[in-house]
Design a protein around this motif. Sequence first.
Motif, short mmCIF file in Angstrom:
data_model
loop_
_atom_site.label_atom_id
_atom_site.label_comp_id
_atom_site.label_asym_id
_atom_site.label_seq_id
_atom_site.Cartn_x
_atom_site.Cartn_y
_atom_site.Cartn_z
N ILE A 1 32.67 52.03 -24.16
CA ILE A 1 31.23 52.35 -24.13
C ILE A 1 30.41 51.26 -24.82
O ILE A 1 29.34 50.87 -24.35
CB ILE A 1 30.98 53.73 -24.76
CG1 ILE A 1 31.65 54.82 -23.92
CG2 ILE A 1 29.48 54.01 -24.89
CD1 ILE A 1 31.65 56.19 -24.56
N ILE B 1 23.75 53.94 -21.52
CA ILE B 1 24.80 54.94 -21.34
C ILE B 1 24.23 56.33 -21.57
O ILE B 1 23.58 56.59 -22.59
CB ILE B 1 25.97 54.69 -22.32
CG1 ILE B 1 26.68 53.38 -21.97
CG2 ILE B 1 26.96 55.85 -22.29
CD1 ILE B 1 27.44 53.41 -20.65
N ASP C 1 25.68 59.78 -22.12
CA ASP C 1 26.88 60.56 -22.36
C ASP C 1 26.60 62.03 -22.00
O ASP C 1 25.46 62.47 -21.92
CB ASP C 1 27.32 60.44 -23.81
CG ASP C 1 28.84 60.46 -23.97
OD1 ASP C 1 29.50 61.14 -23.15
OD2 ASP C 1 29.36 59.82 -24.90
#
Length: 533
Positions: free
Chosen positions: A312, A322, A324
């Motif tokens: 990541i 990103i 999540d």
Amino acid sequence: MTLEFPSNNQVVGVGQPLPDLLYATIDDLQLGLAAGTFTSVDLVKAYLARINEVNSVLHAVIETNPDAISIAASLDTERAGGSTRGKLHGIPICIKDNIATLDKMNNTAGSFALLGAIPPSDSTIAAKLKAAGAVIIGKCNLSQWANYRSSNSTNGWTSRGGQTMGAYYPMQDPSGSSSGPGVVSSLGLAAAAVGTETSGSIISPSSRNSLTGIKPSVGLASRYLIVPISQTQDTPGPMTRTMVDAAYILSIIAGQDPYDNYTSAIPFETIPDYAAECNSEGLRSAKIGIPRNAITVSSTNGPEITAFNASISVFKQLGATIVDNADFPDLAGYMNFSGGSYTTDPVVGADFVVDVANYFNEMTTNPHNIKSIQDLINFTETYAPEDYPDRNIATWLNAASLNVTMGDANYYAALLEQYYYGSNATILGALEKYDLDALIIPSSMSPGYAAIAGYPIVTVPLGYYPASTNVTYNSRGTLVSLGPNFPFGLSFYGRRFSEASLVKYACAFESATNYRQLKNPYIIPNIQLIDVM
């Protein structure tokens, strides 16, 4: 000729480097061909010698092309005359033994049932590869019938080719069903390989052999004269040592084909140059999600989870955002969905009953006069080399007994259900809900969701199991199912026909990590170009 062996694994002769075939890319080979340092004939001889050196141990190639050298010579003549056909001109590749070629090679899906069968033409993708100048040097071994026969067979086993084994640990399970293409490409037994996938058959062996692999959207590349499992899920794709090489091949095999009506869904008139945007900047400004609820932690997959989580930070350093916990919105529905396994899926079973019969009936020569799934069952039960009943035919028996027929109301109801669970309930649902460009997930967990809705997957190497990993065996005790140095990968999901974006993202990640170079296989061919020149 004066030779030297520099530290970068290249052999130097005649003032130009000879690429180490364990690492050589298509661009490396084209540079040498263009400079006249070596010829396509040299390449074919070297790769055939490498196959001969290790195939008795690994059984990755089921047969080689007796005309490969003469084909290479004709392509060398074209090059000498100032004409080349593109990136694959004179490049030796190996294709899975379910992709038909009208030449001196067989196309059998690893079974004696098709030995000697003659197709009416090359398969569409084989014709495209040949037209692009590729030299198809052989057919790769596989899981027999692309793993659509038995409930108790092994990855990489065929009656014709024996048991394929991976090269990263003795007796390694190579994964399947494109087992042979995975081993061939990883060891440099050809410059690249082409496999096929119904569910996992490109992504899983690519991951287990530390390769890049592209499972295209169903319909991006023709399946005409590829031994079928299911027209709703089958797709061919490249398995290579670099993302750029996979992109080169995808641009060649993609495109509409009147013999495969699924290709009419391609939403663009011109096939993209998939390698065009392969660079280290490809993830900048990309919005990438992680479907955490689809990532399962087990007692054995800790190294994969750890490496995935560590990746990541790489994505963030490369400029990606990103997201999540971009979870699949109806994972519970998917988990309760009965059609998730392609060996018991009624749609796949109904497809196989029709599609395999159509394939046999298209042959201009059909030595065993097989015309239906029942004929195939009868042949397999009575022909001793097919290893029945030790390896059963449970998958075929299930397909033959279905109360579903391609085209009936039950079939379309099941088809709509599986499209929902592979798209809105999972991949597409997450992409839309969180406004994402792509999703990432460990490759060992990626195939099933994308398979049932025909979505694309791209996998890249992510790491290797540590030396301390406990060795475990398959149920037959014939293969190591998990052990030290086993490779694993990371997969990218995207919308249908979004391969150009997925390749761009994967190229950037590969460029930043280069995990393939971290470990070499335990068995490596010694033959190099210099040995045949």
